[in-house]
Design a protein around this motif. Structure first.
Motif, mmCIF file in Angstrom:
data_model
loop_
_atom_site.group_PDB
_atom_site.id
_atom_site.type_symbol
_atom_site.label_atom_id
_atom_site.label_comp_id
_atom_site.label_asym_id
_atom_site.label_seq_id
_atom_site.Cartn_x
_atom_site.Cartn_y
_atom_site.Cartn_z
ATOM 1 N N PRO A 24 22.201 -8.123 4.073
ATOM 2 C CA PRO A 24 20.934 -7.892 3.363
ATOM 3 C C PRO A 24 20.594 -6.434 3.079
ATOM 4 N N PRO A 25 20.792 -5.482 4.006
ATOM 5 C CA PRO A 25 20.436 -4.098 3.679
ATOM 6 C C PRO A 25 21.267 -3.497 2.548
ATOM 7 N N TYR A 26 22.450 -4.046 2.289
ATOM 8 C CA TYR A 26 23.327 -3.506 1.257
ATOM 9 C C TYR A 26 23.137 -4.165 -0.098
ATOM 10 N N LEU A 27 22.318 -5.192 -0.182
ATOM 11 C CA LEU A 27 22.079 -5.863 -1.459
ATOM 12 C C LEU A 27 21.039 -5.088 -2.267
ATOM 13 N N PRO A 28 21.075 -5.206 -3.597
ATOM 14 C CA PRO A 28 20.097 -4.487 -4.434
ATOM 15 C C PRO A 28 18.667 -4.880 -4.086
ATOM 16 N N ALA A 29 17.791 -3.903 -4.077
ATOM 17 C CA ALA A 29 16.392 -4.156 -3.715
ATOM 18 C C ALA A 29 15.665 -4.991 -4.762
ATOM 19 N N ARG A 30 16.182 -5.016 -5.984
ATOM 20 C CA ARG A 30 15.504 -5.754 -7.053
ATOM 21 C C ARG A 30 15.660 -7.268 -6.917
ATOM 22 N N LEU A 31 16.570 -7.722 -6.062
ATOM 23 C CA LEU A 31 16.782 -9.157 -5.900
ATOM 24 C C LEU A 31 15.587 -9.791 -5.210
ATOM 25 N N SER A 32 15.241 -10.986 -5.644
ATOM 26 C CA SER A 32 14.172 -11.728 -4.996
ATOM 27 C C SER A 32 14.679 -12.322 -3.684
ATOM 28 N N LEU A 33 13.774 -12.945 -2.933
ATOM 29 C CA LEU A 33 14.150 -13.518 -1.647
ATOM 30 C C LEU A 33 15.199 -14.614 -1.801
ATOM 31 N N ARG A 34 15.026 -15.476 -2.773
ATOM 32 C CA ARG A 34 15.985 -16.558 -2.990
ATOM 33 C C ARG A 34 17.316 -16.033 -3.530
ATOM 34 N N GLN A 35 17.261 -15.055 -4.431
ATOM 35 C CA GLN A 35 18.509 -14.472 -4.938
ATOM 36 C C GLN A 35 19.296 -13.782 -3.828
ATOM 37 N N LYS A 36 18.581 -13.101 -2.965
ATOM 38 C CA LYS A 36 19.252 -12.465 -1.844
ATOM 39 C C LYS A 36 19.850 -13.495 -0.906
ATOM 40 N N LEU A 37 19.141 -14.606 -0.707
ATOM 41 C CA LEU A 37 19.651 -15.678 0.151
ATOM 42 C C LEU A 37 20.922 -16.282 -0.427
ATOM 43 N N VAL A 38 20.920 -16.563 -1.728
ATOM 44 C CA VAL A 38 22.107 -17.137 -2.380
ATOM 45 C C VAL A 38 23.293 -16.180 -2.261
ATOM 46 N N SER A 39 23.049 -14.898 -2.443
ATOM 47 C CA SER A 39 24.129 -13.913 -2.350
ATOM 48 C C SER A 39 24.687 -13.853 -0.937
ATOM 49 N N VAL A 40 23.807 -13.855 0.053
ATOM 50 C CA VAL A 40 24.261 -13.784 1.446
ATOM 51 C C VAL A 40 25.078 -15.018 1.817
ATOM 52 N N VAL A 41 24.600 -16.201 1.426
ATOM 53 C CA VAL A 41 25.316 -17.439 1.761
ATOM 54 C C VAL A 41 26.671 -17.486 1.061
ATOM 55 N N ALA A 42 26.719 -17.118 -0.215
ATOM 56 C CA ALA A 42 27.981 -17.160 -0.964
ATOM 57 C C ALA A 42 29.011 -16.193 -0.376
ATOM 58 N N ILE A 43 28.588 -14.976 -0.085
ATOM 59 C CA ILE A 43 29.523 -13.991 0.476
ATOM 60 C C ILE A 43 29.960 -14.394 1.880
ATOM 61 N N SER A 44 29.039 -14.904 2.674
ATOM 62 C CA SER A 44 29.372 -15.289 4.050
ATOM 63 C C SER A 44 30.351 -16.455 4.084
ATOM 64 N N LEU A 45 30.108 -17.477 3.259
ATOM 65 C CA LEU A 45 31.020 -18.617 3.229
ATOM 66 C C LEU A 45 32.384 -18.228 2.663
ATOM 67 N N SER A 46 32.399 -17.324 1.693
ATOM 68 C CA SER A 46 33.687 -16.852 1.168
ATOM 69 C C SER A 46 34.470 -16.116 2.251
ATOM 70 N N ALA A 47 33.775 -15.289 3.012
ATOM 71 C CA ALA A 47 34.442 -14.585 4.114
ATOM 72 C C ALA A 47 34.931 -15.569 5.168
ATOM 73 N N TRP A 48 34.135 -16.615 5.438
ATOM 74 C CA TRP A 48 34.568 -17.616 6.424
ATOM 75 C C TRP A 48 35.829 -18.333 5.940
ATOM 76 N N CYS A 49 35.881 -18.699 4.681
ATOM 77 C CA CYS A 49 37.061 -19.391 4.157
ATOM 78 C C CYS A 49 38.303 -18.509 4.247
ATOM 79 N N VAL A 50 38.160 -17.235 3.913
ATOM 80 C CA VAL A 50 39.309 -16.321 3.990
ATOM 81 C C VAL A 50 39.780 -16.191 5.441
ATOM 82 N N LEU A 51 38.847 -16.011 6.348
ATOM 83 C CA LEU A 51 39.220 -15.874 7.764
ATOM 84 C C LEU A 51 39.785 -17.180 8.320
ATOM 85 N N ALA A 52 39.264 -18.324 7.845
ATOM 86 C CA ALA A 52 39.794 -19.607 8.313
ATOM 87 C C ALA A 52 41.236 -19.802 7.861
#
Length: 257
Positions: free
Chosen positions: A4-32
């Motif tokens: 979250p601290p590295y995401l653009p400040a202009r993103l809304s709460l929901r946009q930031k949530l979608v970005s965090v979930v997408a990046i986190s799940l992508s990282a989980w798939c790569v590590l899995a």
């Protein structure tokens, strides 16, 4: 927690949530996928069994959980909004889908089945629901405790994988052995993992609260001392002014003469 601290400040709460979930799940798939190939390589080439690999991953999870807890504030804000029943239903449905997928893939590979079962379905739905209901601060504050709490899942998987087959063979009763193994494994995990983790987090929170209270008392005492000392300072200033007047008075009179 990290993104979250590295995401653009202009993103809304929901946009930031979608970005965090997408990046986190992508990282989980790569590590899995990386874990799958590493485990296959260690098992086939080096002859390492799954138990040492699981213990190593368990220790790594403990270290990461402690790091996440120590980096977060013990007095993280608490949520005030209630979580709806739809959220609980979604958690159960996603968890059931993950388990069913793992069972379906077990015929292909035990490692793939384990990865499918370990898909963070409950973790993702929990973080998303808390983020939407309570806000970003509550969610990021809960990451560390949730990571330590999830140790019970890994511990239960390892304990039951050893205890259930042992009891089935020893009792010569598959149904009774499975039921007893599941129950005993659950108790072992609660005593050895869940209760110590809860005690550690509670003690850390109480220690932080005592430190905050002591700091507040010290600041209050300092302000009181400053307020109490202010009249004395005024008296001293008045005395110095009188002495200066008495000293310069005769000199000024002689100058006038």
């Amino acid at each position: 927690k990290v993104l979250p601290p590295y995401l653009p400040a202009r993103l809304s709460l929901r946009q930031k949530l979608v970005s965090v979930v997408a990046i986190s799940l992508s990282a989980w798939c790569v590590l899995a996928l990386a874990s799958f190939f590493v485990i296959q390589l260690l098992s086939s080439k080096a002859g390492v069994s799954i138990i040492p690999i699981g213990c190593t991953c368990f220790v790594a999870q403990i270290v990461l959980g402690l790091v996440a807890v120590c980096l977060s504030q013990p007095h993280a804000p608490k949520g005030t909004n209630k979580v709806g029943w739809a959220t609980y239903v979604a958690r159960g449905v996603f968890a059931g889908v993950a388990v069913l997928t793992g069972v379906a893939l077990s015929s292909l590979s035990g490692v793939i089945a384990g990865l499918a079962t370990a898909f963070p379905a409950i973790m993702v739905t929990t973080m998303v629901s808390v983020w939407l209901a309570q806000g970003e601060a509550v969610t990021t504050g809960a990451v560390g405790p949730m990571m330590l709490g999830s140790l019970a899942v890994a511990g239960y998987a390892m304990v039951s994988s050893l205890l259930v087959p042992t009891l089935v063979i020893a009792l010569e009763a598959p149904v009774l052995g499975i039921a007893l193994g599941v129950f005993v494994s659950y108790l072992i995990v609660i005593v050895l993992i869940s209760l110590p983790v809860a005690f550690f987090l509670r003690r850390r929170q109480l220690r932080s609260q005592r430190s905050a209270a002591d700091q507040s008392v010290s600041e209050t005492a300092l302000l009181d001392d400053q307020e109490a000392a202010s009249p004395d300072d005024e008296e001293k200033s008045a005395e110095m002014l009188e002495l200066q007047t008495e000293t310069t008075g005769p000199a000024s009179k002689s100058g006038d003469r």
